[in-house]
Design a protein around this motif. Sequence first.
Motif, PDB file in Angstrom:
ATOM      1  N   PRO B 355      15.465  10.596  63.753  1.00 30.51           N
ATOM      2  CA  PRO B 355      14.275  10.640  64.607  1.00 30.51           C
ATOM      3  C   PRO B 355      14.314  11.901  65.395  1.00 30.51           C
ATOM      4  N   ALA B 356      12.922  12.841  65.344  1.00 27.90           N
ATOM      5  CA  ALA B 356      13.011  14.189  65.804  1.00 27.90           C
ATOM      6  C   ALA B 356      13.236  14.221  67.356  1.00 27.90           C
ATOM      7  N   GLU B 357      12.918  12.937  68.045  1.00 24.32           N
ATOM      8  CA  GLU B 357      13.015  13.124  69.590  1.00 24.32           C
ATOM      9  C   GLU B 357      14.712  13.189  69.937  1.00 24.32           C
ATOM     10  N   VAL B 358      15.375  12.918  69.038  1.00 20.69           N
ATOM     11  CA  VAL B 358      16.928  12.676  69.636  1.00 20.69           C
ATOM     12  C   VAL B 358      17.448  13.927  69.527  1.00 20.69           C
ATOM     13  N   LYS B 359      18.024  14.348  70.632  1.00 20.54           N
ATOM     14  CA  LYS B 359      18.819  15.638  70.784  1.00 20.54           C
ATOM     15  C   LYS B 359      20.536  15.340  70.719  1.00 20.54           C
ATOM     16  N   TYR B 372      24.430  12.964  67.128  1.00 24.97           N
ATOM     17  CA  TYR B 372      23.100  12.132  67.296  1.00 24.97           C
ATOM     18  C   TYR B 372      23.441  10.846  67.928  1.00 24.97           C
TER      19      TYR B 372
END
Lengths: 390, 496
Positions: B355-359, B372
């Motif tokens: 998922p893109a929102e996971v840093k 991640y």
Amino acid sequence: MITTTCSRRKFIGAVGATAGAWLARPAMFLAHAAPASRVAVGMCHEYGPEVIVALGNMFDQLGGMERLVRGKTVAIKLNLTGVGTNRLGSLPPGITYWVHPQVIGATVHLLAKAGAHRIRLLESPMVTTEPLEEFMLQANWEPRDFLSAGARVEFENTNYLGNGKKYSRFWVPGGGLMFKGYDLNHSYEDCDVFVSLAKLKEHTTAGITLSMKNCFGITPCTIYGEGAPEDEPGLVPRGGRGPFHWMNRLPPKSAPPPVNASALSSNPPKDPGGYSVPRVVADLVAARPVHLAIIDGIHTMTGGEGPWVTGRRHVQPGLLVAGTNCVATDAVGMALMGFDPMADRGTPPFETCDSTLRLAEQLGVGTRDLNQIEVLGTPIAKARFNFRSV
Amino acid sequence: MNLDSKWVPMKWPCGPLEIARRNKPQSINADLKETLEAWGQPSALELLKGTPINCLIVDWAYGVPEDSAQQRALKPLLEAGRRLGISFVGKVALKEGSGAAVAAARAAGLSAVMLGDTSGQSYDLPTIPQFPRDKVAWETASTIFSSTENVWPGLGLETMKGDTAIAGPTGVPWVNSNGWFSLLAGELAREKTLWLDFDPPDTSNLLHPASYGLAVADSRAYGSRWIISLDDKLRAALPKGNSQAKGVWEKMCEAIAFFESHREWEAFKSQGILAVISDFRGENAFLSGEVLNLLNRRGVQFQIIERSRPLPAPAKGLKALLWLDKEAPSAEQHSQLLAFVRQGGLVIASAYWGPAEVKPTPKDPSLQYKMYNVGKGQIAVAEEGFQDPYQVSVDTHLLVSRRNDLVRLYNPDATNCHASIDPGHRKRLVQVLNYSSQPADFVTVWVNDRVGSARLWRPGTKNALTLQGVAAAPGTDFALPPLSVYCALEFEGSNL
């Protein structure tokens, strides 16, 4: 990869020029200033709950740990030499050549109980940057056991830069015997109290390995190892600490330079390891003082420092030794092993090497003279386990 | 007749074709010529009596003038062999026009031919295709196939000082093993049998008996079969009744017989904490092959999954997926991977697909990976991609963690092991191989289960020995007796 190699003669030439001056006049150094000390000896026959009791009593005999560690960050250098998959016969390393996890756990627990703010377990495992926890797991240890022994317990592999941004520089008071100073992992600076947690063993190169020789392993192989680059520390270690043994390679130029001993270049030692290793160790404990020395001699081995040494044997002296001065603690340890702590090159256990104790004493780190050491707990005569007679 | 998976194959070089081949580039010596002639005689088959060897590979057609003489000369041998129940496979090494040679083989009563290039042709005789290791056509229709360019198992020369193993740069002696390749064949060519073609090294003395035993064990323990191949000195000495040669031969046959008596182990599947995923082909072949080789050498227990197959869910023992290829997963695989992570698994890859929102979270400084946290699991992304197979294998072991090891060897030196489990999950097997010609002392096998005892199987002994375990939390230690070449520990239980 860029590497630096040089001949033994060249290394000695570089190292020896400065050291020669004081070697010629050792009395001018600080032997007379070596402080007296107290060392506790405890009998403990197995690695069970009795360890914490025995060690707790010994800490009490030393005046308690609270004044030493309360509110402080404590760094504990463990003795985990070699790799954990090596065993002496079928016996796990903690029973033979590593400090036993029970002794580590007991130490962590007691220091945490005495008010240590943070406890960091340190070791520079051979030729690897892997997390110290992983190194322990290989020996089938459970690092979580140590985490639960105190409130704030951390691990760091100090064989490389690790979590630090730069290496910490430690200068040797008096100029050093082999190097003027040493660059070490930040953990050895970012602490208020430094503990050497060692095993009671003989050593092929240095005669014995107790709390002082344990500190040989605080040196990062990215700088002092065989594959270290010429100018700057390597990112990862590429070899062991052979250069200290063979005097055949200089650390990167970024590290403090060797002591210049021109006398040695014209008369190189026949046994470079027996000359260099004790001096490096003495330098290190002078530069990075040990506040608490603990030696695990409950189970151990004779004949050397690890299962790779020939003629070794598992033994059970049933001993623990602790003191606030590493030279005095090692002197008592030696005596308990059946050796004379005043012995020097040519006399057991220093048949082919110089005495680290004498060298450290000369640097003013402590005394090896049992007459100046107050032995607490079990008397040496009652606890002695002669390593050469078993 | 069809190909028989029970064949125990052995090279049987003899006759005019082999003599002609050996005559180049220099003249064959008289002793060797005599040996090659002797092995062409029916009486030579006496050697096979009482052994499990039941299939001989003979040179059949190489596109040279001696082909027809060879085929004529072999006739008595073939007839005698058939009476003894031996099957023959003729090796045909022609670039084109194999049809006539195959027809001749059929007429001569051969059971099959081994061909370097089948080129999609069909023959009226079963064929065993043979490929260089890096060019195997895994989709071959044949139920038996063979690879060349394999290694002779044992210690790498660079780690030997006399007869003593010395540590390599990685701290462990380097060993040559075909184990990883056999495991790969087990995945890419399921239900088929791989015959490994490799010859003994050319040495001045008879090889140590352990060398042949290891060649057998390194193949069979990992699910393939070695095409038995004797060195010239052994083949010369055997017909003369040389006692040392006889000892070497008997030890090797003992090893083969041992594995034949444990054929049920061939159905066991590799037990792995890690699944290595790749297509193992083309540009991905080198990296993926080396990673398998090095993971095996590190004692990491892994399964192999061809990239096109469905991905597994986290199951007992399976902790991580290593996605080796640069190619991104398909949409379906993507959701399977994420499901694996969300359920607590670890995916190791060279690119992030989560998922893109996971840093990324802080990581251990020794690992050049971005971590991640996704669901209950993690995705570890190599910051500079996968470049060095050695580093990939080291990092993978650390990322998965030794805490998840299923099996570990203590005092391993030049030994290695392979863990497998029967399809019903009631029997577990740990096979231990010693790649040194010196016995391995004080090797301890640690398994991650609390088990009281294990059956210890060794070639040369008919019955298993019961080995008592010693508790070594969270598992059990088993101290092995001195290990010559091979042993297997078999565990039984209902919760494996």
